[in-house]
Write a protein that holds these residues in place. Structure first.
Motif, PDB file in Angstrom:
ATOM      1  N   HIS A 127       0.857  -1.183   0.000  1.00  0.00           N
ATOM      2  CA  HIS A 127       0.000   0.000   0.000  1.00  0.00           C
ATOM      3  C   HIS A 127       0.899   1.241   0.000  1.00  0.00           C
ATOM      4  O   HIS A 127       2.074   1.174   0.328  1.00  0.00           O
ATOM      5  CB  HIS A 127      -0.908   0.019   1.233  1.00  0.00           C
ATOM      6  CG  HIS A 127      -1.700  -1.243   1.420  1.00  0.00           C
ATOM      7  ND1 HIS A 127      -2.893  -1.475   0.777  1.00  0.00           N
ATOM      8  CD2 HIS A 127      -1.446  -2.355   2.166  1.00  0.00           C
ATOM      9  CE1 HIS A 127      -3.354  -2.671   1.127  1.00  0.00           C
ATOM     10  NE2 HIS A 127      -2.490  -3.224   1.966  1.00  0.00           N
ATOM     11  N   PHE A 164       3.241  -0.692   4.043  1.00  0.00           N
ATOM     12  CA  PHE A 164       2.244   0.388   4.066  1.00  0.00           C
ATOM     13  C   PHE A 164       2.690   1.660   3.341  1.00  0.00           C
ATOM     14  O   PHE A 164       1.864   2.506   3.013  1.00  0.00           O
ATOM     15  CB  PHE A 164       1.867   0.732   5.510  1.00  0.00           C
ATOM     16  CG  PHE A 164       1.041  -0.320   6.181  1.00  0.00           C
ATOM     17  CD1 PHE A 164      -0.311  -0.443   5.915  1.00  0.00           C
ATOM     18  CD2 PHE A 164       1.621  -1.213   7.070  1.00  0.00           C
ATOM     19  CE1 PHE A 164      -1.080  -1.424   6.519  1.00  0.00           C
ATOM     20  CE2 PHE A 164       0.865  -2.205   7.691  1.00  0.00           C
ATOM     21  CZ  PHE A 164      -0.490  -2.311   7.409  1.00  0.00           C
ATOM     22  N   SER A 166       5.105   1.440   0.683  1.00  0.00           N
ATOM     23  CA  SER A 166       5.643   1.007  -0.616  1.00  0.00           C
ATOM     24  C   SER A 166       7.107   1.417  -0.834  1.00  0.00           C
ATOM     25  O   SER A 166       7.507   1.752  -1.954  1.00  0.00           O
ATOM     26  CB  SER A 166       4.780   1.562  -1.767  1.00  0.00           C
ATOM     27  OG  SER A 166       3.515   0.935  -1.775  1.00  0.00           O
TER      28      SER A 166
END
Length: 255
Positions: A127, A164, A166
């Motif tokens: 994410h 979270f 990336s």
């Protein structure tokens, strides 16, 4: 023994600044194995060593062009608050158990299980969270776990940042050290205010701090030169070895 303490600090902080492991995740289980120090003494020695590494590493990365993103500052602030919460929860944990050796064993088991999950970080969906409030609460989570387990939180930071935010492992390593720098600064400030450092052997402390600074300098240089794939492999191999050491620390009182 002083040479051993120096090399524990040096190797831990080379890996800490190179792969974002911080160093505490290595120093704590090593001192659990080799010394009879109390948890407070081990945590304080680890904090001073890791802070010295994180300070020199962060300074050098900034000179090399590292720019701190706003969300990383929010994570760092959250980790400071989480660190206070984690220390409070661990003090309750110790009071309930009334057995420090058992507490060490349980810490080792939890850390081994947690690190076992982290090895599979590349299997997790990625994410790219930009929300600053979410970043702040991630920081609280990271700080709480790190303080409860008595580690800097490095490997957990790296995995959370890759999943979270990336980031590559190499980028996550640099940001992890920055987060550790601020959280350890807060941790040591509380230690100094409370006067908990007076019981430390200052020669051992200075030996480990020198090892931490030396490791931070070398690790930062290696982080700049090595590719992300190599740093990824170093991270995974280090985590595997730390898992084995924590399993040994968990089982040794039972053998």
């Amino acid at each position: 023994m002083f040479i051993i303490y120096f090399f524990i600090a040096f190797i831990a902080t080379v890996l800490g600044s190179l792969a974002g492991l911080g160093g505490g995740v290595i120093i704590k289980p090593c001192l659990d194995t080799l010394s009879s120090y109390s948890l407070l003494t081990i945590n304080t020695l680890s904090s001073f060593t890791v802070f010295s590494m994180a300070a020199i590493s962060t300074f050098k990365q900034i000179k090399l062009g590292f720019k701190v993103e706003k969300k990383m500052i929010f994570i760092a602030i959250g980790s400071i608050l989480g660190g206070i919460l984690g220390k409070y929860l661990f003090s309750i944990f110790i009071l309930l158990l009334e057995n420090e050796n058992l507490a060490k064993s349980i810490q080792s088991l939890i850390l081994a299980l947690l690190l076992s999950i982290l090895i599979f970080k590349n299997k997790f969906p990625k994410h790219n969270i930009q929300n600053l409030y979410f970043s702040f609460f991630i920081g609280i989570f990271l700080g709480t776990i790190a303080a409860f387990l008595g580690i800097g939180g490095g490997p957990i930071n790296v995995v959370i940042l890759t999943v979270f935010m990336s980031l590559s492992t190499k980028e996550a390593a640099i940001n992890s050290v920055f987060i550790i720098f601020l959280s350890q600064f807060s941790n040591l400030s509380m230690t100094i205010i409370k006067g908990s450092y007076h019981q430390l052997n200052l020669f051992i402390l200075s030996t480990m701090v020198i090892g931490g600074i030396s490791g931070g300098i070398l690790g930062t240089k290696l982080n700049k030169k090595l590719s992300n794939n190599i740093i990824e492999k170093i991270f995974n191999i280090s985590i595997f070895l730390i898992i084995l050491l924590n399993i040994y620390n968990f089982l040794s009182p039972l053998l």
